[in-house]
Design a protein around this motif. Structure first.
Motif, mmCIF file in Angstrom:
data_model
loop_
_atom_site.group_PDB
_atom_site.id
_atom_site.type_symbol
_atom_site.label_atom_id
_atom_site.label_comp_id
_atom_site.label_asym_id
_atom_site.label_seq_id
_atom_site.Cartn_x
_atom_site.Cartn_y
_atom_site.Cartn_z
ATOM 1 N N GLY A 1 0.832 -1.204 0.000
ATOM 2 C CA GLY A 1 0.000 0.000 0.000
ATOM 3 C C GLY A 1 0.862 1.247 0.000
ATOM 4 O O GLY A 1 1.910 1.287 0.656
ATOM 5 N N ALA B 1 2.749 2.522 -2.307
ATOM 6 C CA ALA B 1 4.020 2.487 -3.060
ATOM 7 C C ALA B 1 4.058 3.548 -4.161
ATOM 8 O O ALA B 1 5.131 3.915 -4.645
ATOM 9 N N GLY B 2 2.887 4.032 -4.547
ATOM 10 C CA GLY B 2 2.836 5.049 -5.601
ATOM 11 C C GLY B 2 2.313 4.480 -6.921
ATOM 12 O O GLY B 2 2.443 5.110 -7.970
ATOM 13 N N SER B 3 1.680 3.302 -6.845
ATOM 14 C CA SER B 3 1.195 2.652 -8.061
ATOM 15 C C SER B 3 0.158 3.515 -8.779
ATOM 16 O O SER B 3 0.194 3.669 -10.002
ATOM 17 N N SER B 4 -0.765 4.104 -8.002
ATOM 18 C CA SER B 4 -1.803 4.920 -8.650
ATOM 19 C C SER B 4 -1.183 6.149 -9.301
ATOM 20 O O SER B 4 -1.505 6.485 -10.450
ATOM 21 N N ASP C 1 -10.055 1.228 -7.571
ATOM 22 C CA ASP C 1 -10.042 1.364 -6.109
ATOM 23 C C ASP C 1 -11.325 2.104 -5.723
ATOM 24 O O ASP C 1 -11.313 3.322 -5.495
ATOM 25 N N HIS D 1 -3.871 -2.134 -4.167
ATOM 26 C CA HIS D 1 -3.040 -3.179 -3.574
ATOM 27 C C HIS D 1 -3.954 -4.162 -2.838
ATOM 28 O O HIS D 1 -4.702 -3.775 -1.949
ATOM 29 N N ASN E 1 9.999 2.867 -6.903
ATOM 30 C CA ASN E 1 9.531 4.246 -6.710
ATOM 31 C C ASN E 1 9.944 4.765 -5.335
ATOM 32 O O ASN E 1 10.236 3.987 -4.422
ATOM 33 N N GLN E 2 9.929 6.073 -5.235
ATOM 34 C CA GLN E 2 10.266 6.754 -3.973
ATOM 35 C C GLN E 2 11.651 6.340 -3.484
ATOM 36 O O GLN E 2 11.848 6.092 -2.306
ATOM 37 N N ILE F 1 12.310 5.656 -9.942
ATOM 38 C CA ILE F 1 11.838 7.029 -9.776
ATOM 39 C C ILE F 1 12.235 7.518 -8.378
ATOM 40 O O ILE F 1 11.871 6.897 -7.378
ATOM 41 N N PRO F 2 13.006 8.602 -8.338
ATOM 42 C CA PRO F 2 13.440 9.113 -7.033
ATOM 43 C C PRO F 2 12.274 9.656 -6.209
ATOM 44 O O PRO F 2 11.236 10.046 -6.756
ATOM 45 N N ASP G 1 10.518 12.464 -4.431
ATOM 46 C CA ASP G 1 10.530 13.921 -4.588
ATOM 47 C C ASP G 1 9.212 14.443 -4.017
ATOM 48 O O ASP G 1 8.205 14.573 -4.724
ATOM 49 N N ALA G 2 9.256 14.722 -2.711
ATOM 50 C CA ALA G 2 8.019 15.073 -2.006
ATOM 51 C C ALA G 2 7.388 16.329 -2.593
ATOM 52 O O ALA G 2 6.167 16.407 -2.762
ATOM 53 N N PHE H 1 5.874 15.609 -6.349
ATOM 54 C CA PHE H 1 4.701 14.731 -6.345
ATOM 55 C C PHE H 1 3.592 15.316 -5.471
ATOM 56 O O PHE H 1 2.408 15.188 -5.793
ATOM 57 N N ALA I 1 -0.115 16.256 -6.851
ATOM 58 C CA ALA I 1 -1.313 15.660 -6.262
ATOM 59 C C ALA I 1 -2.257 16.749 -5.742
ATOM 60 O O ALA I 1 -3.476 16.673 -5.946
HETATM 61 N N1 LIG Z 1 8.254 9.329 -6.312
HETATM 62 C C1 LIG Z 1 7.514 9.878 -5.363
HETATM 63 N N2 LIG Z 1 8.021 10.818 -4.553
HETATM 64 C C2 LIG Z 1 7.297 11.388 -3.578
HETATM 65 N N3 LIG Z 1 6.016 11.053 -3.342
HETATM 66 C C3 LIG Z 1 5.448 10.108 -4.110
HETATM 67 C C4 LIG Z 1 6.159 9.480 -5.161
HETATM 68 N N4 LIG Z 1 5.321 8.603 -5.756
HETATM 69 C C5 LIG Z 1 4.160 8.671 -5.118
HETATM 70 N N5 LIG Z 1 4.210 9.581 -4.130
HETATM 71 C C6 LIG Z 1 3.151 9.918 -3.179
HETATM 72 O O1 LIG Z 1 2.896 8.762 -2.396
HETATM 73 C C7 LIG Z 1 1.537 8.732 -1.993
HETATM 74 C C8 LIG Z 1 0.935 7.373 -2.303
HETATM 75 O O2 LIG Z 1 0.839 7.259 -3.693
HETATM 76 P P1 LIG Z 1 -0.321 6.421 -4.392
HETATM 77 O O3 LIG Z 1 -1.649 6.785 -3.860
HETATM 78 O O4 LIG Z 1 -0.067 6.564 -5.847
HETATM 79 O O5 LIG Z 1 0.080 4.963 -3.908
HETATM 80 P P2 LIG Z 1 -0.638 3.574 -4.218
HETATM 81 O O6 LIG Z 1 0.426 2.576 -4.381
HETATM 82 O O7 LIG Z 1 -1.607 3.733 -5.293
HETATM 83 O O8 LIG Z 1 -1.411 3.366 -2.841
HETATM 84 P P3 LIG Z 1 -2.702 2.404 -2.571
HETATM 85 O O9 LIG Z 1 -2.103 1.182 -2.000
HETATM 86 O O10 LIG Z 1 -3.485 3.187 -1.557
HETATM 87 O O11 LIG Z 1 -3.409 2.228 -3.837
HETATM 88 C C9 LIG Z 1 0.864 9.892 -2.701
HETATM 89 O O12 LIG Z 1 0.730 10.950 -1.798
HETATM 90 C C10 LIG Z 1 1.830 10.275 -3.812
HETATM 91 O O13 LIG Z 1 1.765 11.631 -4.148
#
Ligand SMILES: Nc1ncnc2c1ncn2[C@@H]1O[C@H](COP(=O)(O)OP(=O)(O)OP(=O)(O)O)[C@@H](O)[C@H]1O
Ligand SMILES: [Mg+2]
Length: 429
Positions: free
Chosen positions: A176, A178-181, A205, A289, A341-342, A368-369, A371-372, A375, A379
């Motif tokens: 959960g 990870a940034g997939s969405s 979702d 997820h 990611n992240q 992908i680094p 980068d608060a 991103f 968002a």
């Molecule tokens: N490379 C990044 N750097 C910084 N923040 C990131 C990065 N990628 C994603 N984020 C942030 O991480 C958070 C979670 O991202 P996201 O909702 O895409 O995750 P997810 O894997 O879809 O989660 P879920 O399990 O809830 O579906 C968001 O706030 C998003 O902006």
């Protein structure tokens, strides 16, 4: 798996273990076969095994396949009393001069709409021409591979003049958050804008989906209507549920409200997927997820899968398990893509990309680094990374991802591209 039944003396299942294994990717460009009935008559164990392998391929899911041990005479006996299917696959060892004579009684019991594929022993062009002239759809010389069989069936039943069915790409996180969405939404946006290709992003979702926020949209209806009213679902109904996000990108948004429970049975999303694939050349599925029946059924069906992981131990374990599980669900497909990611979040202990990837033995599609600011801004302002920082490395990564998952070759080879950077991060560049 397609509906398959066996007529084999001494057992319900054929001998398995064909020598002729499929190389992952060989079947990539074949579309799923339509809902046709196929009856294969096999005289060799190797064809029995190949047909059995075919029945497990996802392209055959909608087809129903019956496999009988026997040759032309078995087929003639069977169809003297029973209607013929859409396709008969017939193995024979008859010599060229005898073959047409042997087939004659079959012609008398065969429905004119039934197509026939012959698998024979003789590589003889005159025989081939004669058979085709006599209405046989295809003649293949044994031993045949599964790719040849599926290719022959696709050649007959997947109409080359029809609009090609859409490509479906599912994104799922190894854990959960990870940034997939985020990656799915940015990739969909890049595909739509870079290739001017009609793209639909479906947010699966339902309780918590964020595609509506990420694209600054507030649609009244969306995926919930499609999933809960499958009987009404067709291209016209789907059109009413879509919201336009950019020139070529439409969104099938999640309700993202908690007024009901969202429990789905195994096949719940498959009708939506089918209509989506008929409706646009590219469908991006944002899969939450999880690992329910419906997730597995959906992941078994899509063309490509992209896993997103953060470089820690739990993600590594989950990626490994996902790779193993997906291999079982999709034995004849390439492994999924992986995105790290992240990467490089300040003060967070991480597994280095090289150490993360080494046990998986795979090259990631992108790293992908973290980068608060970038991103977070994207968002919070309902915009995509390419709109905020189109020339930055993250936007470049999304472009690379868009190319790879749609099967397009990469661009801008003269610039330091994502792979160079990626190898740099791995310490090999
Ligand atoms: N490379 C990044 N750097 C910084 N923040 C990131 C990065 N990628 C994603 N984020 C942030 O991480 C958070 C979670 O991202 P996201 O909702 O895409 O995750 P997810 O894997 O879809 O989660 P879920 O399990 O809830 O579906 C968001 O706030 C998003 O902006
Ligand atoms: Mg998500």
């Amino acid at each position: 798996m397609s509906t398959v039944s066996y007529d084999i003396p001494g057992g319900d299942e054929p001998l398995s273990g064909t020598e002729d294994k499929v190389t992952p990717g060989d079947l990539d460009h074949f579309r799923p076969l339509p809902r046709i009935s196929i009856h294969a008559f096999c005289i060799s164990d190797s064809l029995l095994a190949v047909m059995d392998d075919c029945s497990h391929d996802r392209r055959m899911t909608k087809a129903s396949l019956r496999i009988t041990q026997g040759g032309v005479s078995a087929a003639i006996n069977m169809f003297a009393a029973a209607p013929t299917p859409n396709l008969i696959i017939l193995e024979t060892d008859a010599r060229p001069q005898e073959l047409l004579v042997e087939l004659q009684p079959l012609a008398e019991v065969c429905d004119p709409s039934t197509r026939v594929v012959i698998i024979g022993r003789y590589n003889d062009i005159a025989l081939y021409r004669e058979l085709i002239r006599n209405g046989i759809s295809e003649y293949i010389v044994a031993p045949v591979s599964m790719v040849e069989v599926i290719s022959a069936i696709a050649g007959i039943f997947v109409d080359p003049d029809a609009e090609p069915l859409g490509r479906s790409i599912a994104f799922i996180g190894a854990k959960g958050g990870a940034g997939s969405s985020t990656i799915a939404h940015n990739a969909a946006f890049s595909i739509a804008s870079l290739f001017s290709s009609q793209t639909i992003l479906a947010d699966l979702d339902l309780p918590y989906g964020t595609a509506n926020i990420d694209f600054d949209q507030d649609p009244a209806q969306g995926i919930a209507e499609a999933v809960f009213a499958p009987e009404r679902l067709d291209e016209v109904f789907l059109d009413r549920l879509l919201t336009s996000c950019s020139q070529n990108l439409s969104l099938l948004a999640a309700p993202s409200i908690l007024d009901r429970a969202y429990d789905f049975e195994r096949g719940a999303f498959l009708p939506v997927l089918e209509v989506l694939q008929r409706s646009a050349p590219v469908t991006v599925l944002d899969v939450p997820h999880g690992w329910g029946d419906w997730t597995r059924a959906l992941l078994a069906e899509v063309d490509e899968i992209v896993l997103t992981a953060v470089p820690d131990l739990a993600n590594l374990r989950n990626v490994k398990n996902l790779l193993d599980a997906l291999k079982k669900l999709r034995p004849n497909d390439k492994p999924p893509h992986l995105i790290l990611n992240q990467v490089g979040m300040p003060k967070r202990p991480e597994i280095t990309p090289a150490d993360f990837l080494e046990p998986l033995e795979m090259t990631p599609l992108a790293i992908i680094p973290f980068d608060a600011q970038l991103f977070g801004n994207a968002a919070n302002s309902g915009r995509m990374i390419a709109e905020i920082d189109g020339k930055g490395p993250a936007a470049e990564s999304f472009s690379q991802i868009a190319h790879a998952i749609t099967g397009r070759t990469s661009i801008r080879k003269n610039r330091k591209n994502g792979l160079d950077r990626l190898l740099g991060l791995l310490g090999r560049g």
